[in-house]
Design an enzyme around this catalytic site. Structure first.
Site, PDB file in Angstrom:
ATOM      1  N   CYS A 259      25.476  -0.066   5.207  1.00 13.85           N
ATOM      2  CA  CYS A 259      24.158   0.449   4.843  1.00 13.85           C
ATOM      3  C   CYS A 259      23.025  -0.131   5.675  1.00 13.85           C
ATOM      4  O   CYS A 259      22.111  -0.770   5.135  1.00 13.85           O
ATOM      5  CB  CYS A 259      23.908   0.168   3.382  1.00 13.85           C
ATOM      6  SG  CYS A 259      25.222   0.841   2.381  1.00 13.85           S
TER       7      CYS A 259
ATOM      8  N   TYR B 237      36.417 -11.307  20.994  1.00 15.95           N
ATOM      9  CA  TYR B 237      35.213 -11.348  20.170  1.00 15.95           C
ATOM     10  C   TYR B 237      35.112 -10.131  19.254  1.00 15.95           C
ATOM     11  O   TYR B 237      34.019  -9.648  18.955  1.00 15.95           O
ATOM     12  CB  TYR B 237      33.956 -11.517  21.054  1.00 15.95           C
ATOM     13  CG  TYR B 237      34.069 -12.689  21.999  1.00 15.95           C
ATOM     14  CD1 TYR B 237      34.061 -13.988  21.519  1.00 15.95           C
ATOM     15  CD2 TYR B 237      34.259 -12.505  23.381  1.00 15.95           C
ATOM     16  CE1 TYR B 237      34.211 -15.072  22.376  1.00 15.95           C
ATOM     17  CE2 TYR B 237      34.414 -13.588  24.244  1.00 15.95           C
ATOM     18  CZ  TYR B 237      34.387 -14.865  23.732  1.00 15.95           C
ATOM     19  OH  TYR B 237      34.540 -15.935  24.568  1.00 15.95           O
TER      20      TYR B 237
HETATM   21  N1  LLP Z   1      34.370 -22.111  27.453  1.00 11.15           N
HETATM   22  C1  LLP Z   1      33.257 -22.312  26.727  1.00 11.15           C
HETATM   23  C2  LLP Z   1      32.730 -23.664  26.637  1.00 11.15           C
HETATM   24  C3  LLP Z   1      32.628 -21.228  26.087  1.00 11.15           C
HETATM   25  O1  LLP Z   1      31.525 -21.451  25.391  1.00 11.15           O
HETATM   26  C4  LLP Z   1      33.169 -19.928  26.208  1.00 11.15           C
HETATM   27  C5  LLP Z   1      32.542 -18.785  25.542  1.00 11.15           C
HETATM   28  C6  LLP Z   1      34.346 -19.764  26.950  1.00 11.15           C
HETATM   29  C7  LLP Z   1      34.918 -20.877  27.576  1.00 11.15           C
HETATM   30  C8  LLP Z   1      35.025 -18.435  27.133  1.00 11.15           C
HETATM   31  O2  LLP Z   1      34.216 -17.533  27.801  1.00 11.15           O
HETATM   32  P1  LLP Z   1      34.827 -16.104  28.234  1.00 11.15           P
HETATM   33  O3  LLP Z   1      35.871 -16.366  29.302  1.00 11.15           O
HETATM   34  O4  LLP Z   1      35.426 -15.493  27.019  1.00 11.15           O
HETATM   35  O5  LLP Z   1      33.669 -15.351  28.738  1.00 11.15           O
HETATM   36  N2  LLP Z   1      30.586 -13.414  21.353  1.00 11.15           N
HETATM   37  C9  LLP Z   1      30.181 -13.112  22.700  1.00 11.15           C
HETATM   38  C10 LLP Z   1      30.756 -14.079  23.714  1.00 11.15           C
HETATM   39  C11 LLP Z   1      30.450 -15.535  23.415  1.00 11.15           C
HETATM   40  C12 LLP Z   1      31.023 -16.479  24.432  1.00 11.15           C
HETATM   41  C13 LLP Z   1      30.887 -17.891  23.979  1.00 11.15           C
HETATM   42  N3  LLP Z   1      31.474 -18.884  24.806  1.00 11.15           N
HETATM   43  C14 LLP Z   1      30.557 -11.670  23.038  1.00 11.15           C
HETATM   44  O6  LLP Z   1      31.086 -10.964  22.160  1.00 11.15           O
HETATM   45  O7  LLP Z   1      30.295 -11.194  24.133  1.00 11.15           O
END
Ligand code: LLP
Length: 421
Positions: free
Chosen positions: A346, A375
């Protein structure tokens, strides 16, 4: 490349037809592909070879224990940011010496848990954390291996909510103060400094920000060594982006990323760690949903699905794009229609896509959100008392439910009534 393809006119996850899963578990649900997870993990290990390295999967992107076990069995390390994630990695059978602990606000309890259960290293993000970890380690009579996360003040050129490498962000210590902080770390009891950590953001679609950050890390490695520190490990974080819109995105490939790592820090004799989440899990999962109604509004038509923002929050939270495709393959050159794709929650924010051109779909049809592995499930909630949706893992021609949909009784029984009511 992933393993969600049309076969005989029906979307499959590897060799399993999506409608078969829908019939078994109901909609909506997440489904993950073992072959895609495996392929993406290997892309990184191949890109980094022959450097000594460990690919630590960022659990925050997809934390189901069955997924972690799939990757852990291949030899992956894990990047965790909470006690809960640490326990998930352990439950998946990953040994402590393959688990790195990141995060800007680790509590003493979390430090104790990891020091007792075994940890490869803590990526420390501040001076107060350094002191707390020293105290906890001394109280347990152990030594905590650490890197210190530096903030290189680099613009990751990504969505502001997921950029972490600018000096105004809460993460890491300013690289300009690194000498001072490493000197303090070396003085504190119970800590063993082994390296440097950096992570500048997520969904990066260019290599250049990585290059800037890693060159700064290379300089810092040389400087810290000249100041007497032993730097044997570099944790270069995660963040490599994925194509969300098949039609136009082309983020850099892991091979190019690997070549960049070799070029910037490859000659330092360090063991390299990376922490990819999204690139391993993102395109290894889809969200399957059913059309509840097709509603003709004034000047626009709404596709009302049984999935909502509580199941996949990325579009409402970041304005993120996910390709939406029908599970029944549309004929070539089939007519399309513009829809606002929405869920039943909603609030107007519960909108997945506006004015999206989609092949004609009708009430009861199944649709899939692509690139929903990262995510997606991990950010889901029970807003509107909508049960968390099931997760399914496919392996070749079979599948298993790896998290059940809770019953309404289970949900209601979590609330308790105080004695005065
Ligand atoms: N290492 C650290 C310290 C991080 O903070 C993150 C992601 C990663 C690795 C992994 O990053 P990746 O390879 O997945 O880009 N909820 C958001 C994304 C938040 C990312 C947070 N940190 C989304 O849905 O786009």
């Amino acid at each position: 490349m992933d393993h969600f393809l049309y076969k005989n006119g029906v979307l499959h996850a590897e060799d399993v037809a999506i409608p078969d899963i829908a019939a078994a578990v109901g909609t909506p649900f997440y489904v993950y592909s073992t072959a895609t997870l495996t392929r993406h993990y290997h892309l990184f290990t191949e890109a980094l070879s022959p450097l000594p390295h460990l690919v630590c999967f960022a659990i925050k992107s997809l934390s189901n224990v069955a997924v972690l076990k799939t990757l852990g069995n291949l030899g992956a390390g894990m990047d965790v940011v909470s006690a809960g994630e640490y326990l998930r990695a352990k439950a998946a059978g990953v040994p402590g010496d393959r688990i790195v602990f990141s995060g800007v606000g680790k509590t003493r309890d979390e430090m104790r848990l990891a020091l007792t259960g075994g940890i490869r290293q803590f990526n420390v993000e501040s001076e107060p954390e350094l002191r707390a970890l020293s105290e906890v380690a001394v109280s347990l009579g152990v030594t905590a291996p650490i890197t210190i996360r530096v903030n290189p003040d680099v613009d990751a050129k990504t969505h502001e909510k997921i950029a972490t490498g600018k000096k105004e962000n809460k993460f890491g210590i300013p690289i300009s103060r690194a000498s001072e902080v490493y000197a303090e770390a070396a003085r504190l009891p119970g800590l063993q400094v082994i390296g440097i950590d950096v992570h500048i953001g997520s969904q990066l679609t260019e290599l250049e920000p990585f290059e800037q950050a890693y060159l700064k890390v290379a300089d810092l490695t040389r400087r810290l060594r000249s100041e007497g520190h032993t730097i044997t490990r570099l944790d270069l974080g995660g963040g490599l982006g994925i194509p969300y819109a098949r039609s136009n995105d082309a983020p850099p490939l892991p091979t190019d990323y690997g070549a960049l790592i070799k070029r910037t820090v490859g000659d330092l004799g360090c063991e390299i760690e990376i922490e990819p989440g999204r690139l391993i899990s993102g395109n290894a999962g889809i969200l399957v949903s059913k059309v509840i109604y097709v509603k003709n509004g004034e000047g626009r038509d709404f596709l009302i699905l049984d999935a909502a923002m509580n199941d996949l929050v990325r579009p409402s939270m970041y304005g993120a794009h996910h390709d939406i495709i029908p599970v029944a393959e549309p004929p070539v050159a089939a007519p399309t229609q513009e829809f606002d794709v929405v869920g039943p929650v909603c609030e107007t924010g519960d909108t997945f896509a506006k004015g999206r051109d989609l092949p004609l779909v009708a009430e009861g049809d199944l649709v899939a959100f692509r690139s929903a592995g990262a995510y997606g499930a991990v950010m889901a909630s029970e807003y509107n008392t909508r049960p968390l949706i099931p997760e399914v893992l496919v392996h070749g021609d079979h599948f298993a439910v790896i998290r059940e949909r809770p019953t309404f009784d289970e949900i209601l029984n979590r609330d308790t009534i105080p004695p005065w009511l």
